[in-house]
Design a protein around this motif. Structure first.
Motif, PDB file in Angstrom:
ATOM      1  N   ASP A 181       0.662  -1.282  -0.175  1.00 42.33           N
ATOM      2  CA  ASP A 181      -0.121   0.599   0.355  1.00 42.33           C
ATOM      3  C   ASP A 181       0.942   1.591   0.565  1.00 42.33           C
ATOM      4  OD1 ASP A 181      -2.037  -1.551  -0.264  1.00 42.33           O
ATOM      5  OD2 ASP A 181      -2.481  -1.158   2.486  1.00 42.33           O
ATOM      6  N   CYS A 182       1.792   1.430   0.090  1.00 40.56           N
ATOM      7  CA  CYS A 182       2.627   2.193   0.316  1.00 40.56           C
ATOM      8  C   CYS A 182       3.562   2.704  -1.048  1.00 40.56           C
ATOM      9  CB  CYS A 182       3.898   1.784   1.737  1.00 40.56           C
ATOM     10  SG  CYS A 182       3.781   1.959   3.498  1.00 40.56           S
ATOM     11  N   ALA A 183       3.387   2.123  -1.430  1.00 44.24           N
ATOM     12  CA  ALA A 183       4.448   2.146  -2.569  1.00 44.24           C
ATOM     13  C   ALA A 183       3.442   2.747  -4.004  1.00 44.24           C
ATOM     14  CB  ALA A 183       4.264   1.147  -3.576  1.00 44.24           C
ATOM     15  N   VAL A 184       2.031   1.847  -2.958  1.00 45.51           N
ATOM     16  CA  VAL A 184       0.791   2.703  -4.267  1.00 45.51           C
ATOM     17  C   VAL A 184       0.318   3.889  -3.851  1.00 45.51           C
ATOM     18  CG1 VAL A 184      -1.861   2.482  -4.879  1.00 45.51           C
ATOM     19  CG2 VAL A 184      -0.076   0.366  -4.356  1.00 45.51           C
ATOM     20  N   GLU A 185       0.201   4.002  -2.754  1.00 43.45           N
ATOM     21  CA  GLU A 185       0.367   5.445  -1.710  1.00 43.45           C
ATOM     22  C   GLU A 185       1.547   7.143  -2.415  1.00 43.45           C
ATOM     23  OE1 GLU A 185       0.580   7.789   1.867  1.00 43.45           O
ATOM     24  OE2 GLU A 185       0.338   5.750   1.927  1.00 43.45           O
ATOM     25  N   ALA A 186       2.733   6.363  -2.663  1.00 45.68           N
ATOM     26  CA  ALA A 186       3.684   7.095  -3.521  1.00 45.68           C
ATOM     27  C   ALA A 186       3.262   7.024  -4.329  1.00 45.68           C
ATOM     28  CB  ALA A 186       5.067   6.555  -2.760  1.00 45.68           C
ATOM     29  N   ALA A 187       2.839   6.546  -5.609  1.00 45.67           N
ATOM     30  CA  ALA A 187       2.821   6.902  -6.895  1.00 45.67           C
ATOM     31  C   ALA A 187       1.746   7.834  -7.176  1.00 45.67           C
ATOM     32  CB  ALA A 187       2.136   5.223  -7.173  1.00 45.67           C
ATOM     33  N   TRP A 188       0.689   7.196  -6.187  1.00 43.81           N
ATOM     34  CA  TRP A 188      -0.899   8.706  -6.086  1.00 43.81           C
ATOM     35  C   TRP A 188      -0.206  10.277  -6.320  1.00 43.81           C
ATOM     36  CZ3 TRP A 188      -6.172   5.808  -5.419  1.00 43.81           C
ATOM     37  CH2 TRP A 188      -7.219   6.422  -5.601  1.00 43.81           C
ATOM     38  N   ARG A 189       0.350   9.908  -5.018  1.00 41.80           N
ATOM     39  CA  ARG A 189       0.559  11.204  -4.612  1.00 41.80           C
ATOM     40  C   ARG A 189       1.956  11.809  -5.178  1.00 41.80           C
ATOM     41  NH1 ARG A 189      -0.337  12.621   0.112  1.00 41.80           N
ATOM     42  NH2 ARG A 189      -0.941  11.201   2.071  1.00 41.80           N
ATOM     43  N   ALA A 190       2.833  11.162  -5.965  1.00 44.02           N
ATOM     44  CA  ALA A 190       3.134  11.690  -7.291  1.00 44.02           C
ATOM     45  C   ALA A 190       2.253  12.056  -8.206  1.00 44.02           C
ATOM     46  CB  ALA A 190       4.615  10.465  -7.442  1.00 44.02           C
TER      47      ALA A 190
END
Length: 349
Positions: free
Chosen positions: A312-321
Motif C-alpha cells: 500500500d505504501c508504494a501505491v500511495e506514493a505513486a498516486w501522490r507523485a
C-alpha cells in the motif's frame, strides 16, 4: 508570481512532494474528490462522445477487478484523505456488482460521500437497491426532453427510460438529483429552456455543461460550442436568474437562483470560464490509471503496481507523485493544446 488566469502561485515541480497528509499538488490544491470510471462501455451512443458503431472496449483482463478497486478505494480514503467518491463510466449501471461495490465503499472509515453519474437507463429498477447499499445521490445525464432530439443525439430511443430512472431515483431518496446537460449546437438553446422547466417542475437541479474536446473522433469545434453565457442569455428570456449567494468553493458549477429560488440552475463553463484554480479532483480509470486532470496526456499505472505485488505504501506514493505533478490548468485555450487520446467514455466524467 502567479499562473496567469488561474490565480495560482507558480511553484517548482522538481522538489519532492509530501509523503503524508492531504493529496496535494505543487499549487497547493488538495484533492478530496475521487472520480472512478468503472467501465468504458455504454448503452447509448451520444454523438458528442462516441461514434454510432461504438468503440473497441477495454478487454476484461485489463479492467480493475473488484478486490483491486476496493483496495485502491481504501488507500484513497484512509491514506490520501479522499472524502467523496463518484462512480462513473462509460455507463456504470452496465457493471455487474455495482451495489456490492457501493456497499464496500460505504464501510470505509471515515465514510466518504458516494455518488453516481449515469445516463439513467436502467436506473429505475436499481435505485432503491443502490440507496440501501449506501449510495447518497445521483447525477443523470439528460441533454433534452424532446423525444426526437434525444433520439438524434443519443442514437437510441430511450428517453422514457431516463425519465423513469429520474423518478425512481427521487422515490429512493437519492437527492439532491442533478441533471447534467451537454447541449446540441443546433437545438440546444431551445432544449435548455424546456429542460429547466422540466427540472424546476420535478425538483431536480439542472447543470448545463459546455461541450469539451473529449470526443472519440476528435471532431470538437470551438465555433460550434454553446457557451454558458449564451445559454444564460437564452434562459433569462424566460426566467429570472440571480446569483446564488452560497459560496461556490471548489464546485465546478456556478449556480443561479431561478425566479428567486429555491430552484437553482448551474453552468459548468469548462471552456469559456475555466475553474482549474479550485480543482479538488483526482481520477481513476477503469483499467487502473490515475489521471491528475480530465485532459491529462499522462497517466500513472496503479494496476501494474497492484498486480506486481506492491504494498500500500508504494501505491500511495505513486498516486501522490501523480497528483503532485498536476498542471496548473487543462490548457484547452492554449495555442498548443492537444486533445487527450482517450475519449470521455474511457476517462470517466
Amino acid at each position: 508570481m502567479t499562473v496567469v488566469g488561474l490565480g495560482l502561485p507558480a511553484m517548482p515541480t522538481a522538489r519532492p512532494g509530501p509523503v503524508g497528509g492531504p493529496l496535494v499538488d505543487t499549487y497547493g490544491r488538495v484533492a478530496t474528490d475521487l472520480r472512478v470510471s468503472l467501465t468504458d462501455r455504454c448503452n447509448l451512443r451520444c454523438a458528442y462522445c462516441m461514434p454510432a458503431e461504438g468503440l473497441d472496449w477495454l478487454p476484461n483482463d485489463a479492467l480493475l477487478q473488484p478486490d483491486e478497486l476496493i483496495r485502491l478505494l481504501r488507500i484513497a480514503v484512509t491514506r490520501l484523505g479522499i472524502t467523496s467518491v463518484r462512480f462513473t463510466g462509460g455507463e456504470p449501471l452496465v457493471v455487474k456488482g455495482l451495489e456490492d461495490l457501493v456497499a464496500a465503499t460505504a464501510t470505509l472509515l471515515p465514510r466518504p460521500e458516494i455518488a453516481l453519474t449515469t445516463n439513467g437507463v436502467g436506473l429505475a429498477r436499481r435505485a432503491a437497491g443502490l440507496r440501501r447499499a449506501g449510495l447518497n445521490r445521483v447525477n443523470v445525464s439528460l441533454d433534452t426532453v424532446d423525444p426526437q432530439h434525444f433520439t438524434r443525439v443519443t442514437r437510441r430511443n430511450r428517453l422514457n427510460d431516463v425519465l423513469t430512472g429520474l423518478a425512481g431515483a427521487a422515490a429512493a431518496g437519492l437527492g439532491p438529483i442533478k441533471v447534467n446537460a451537454v447541449l446540441d449546437p443546433v437545438t440546444g438553446l431551445d432544449d435548455s429552456v424546456a429542460l429547466l422547466r422540466f427540472c424546476v417542475a420535478h425538483g431536480y437541479q439542472l447543470r448545463i455543461i459546455e461541450q469539451m474536446p473529449l470526443d472519440a473522433g476528435h471532431h470538437w469545434r470551438r465555433d460550434a460550442t454553446l457557451y454558458a453565457d449564451d445559454v444564460l442569455a437564452a434562459l433569462r428570456r424566460h426566467f429570472t436568474l440571480t446569483p446564488d449567494p452560497t459560496p461556490r468553493g471548489s464546485a465546478p458549477a456556478e449556480l443561479w437562483l431561478v425566479n428567486g429560488g429555491p430552484a437553482k440552475v448551474g453552468t459548468i463553463a469548462s471552456v469559456s470560464h475555466e475553474f482549474c484554480g479550485a480543482c479538488d479532483r483526482t481520477r481513476l480509470t477503469a483499467d487502473g490509471q490515475v489521471r491528475s486532470c480530465l485532459f491529462s496526456r499522462q497517466e500513472t499505472d496503479l494496476r501494474s503496481l497492484l498486480r506486481s505485488g506492491a504494498d500500500d505504501c508504494a501505491v500511495e506514493a505513486a498516486w501522490r507523485a501523480a497528483m503532485w505533478a498536476k498542471p496548473a490548468g487543462h490548457g484547452i485555450n492554449d495555442p498548443g493544446f492537444v486533445q487527450p487520446v482517450r475519449p470521455m467514455s474511457a476517462i470517466g466524467g
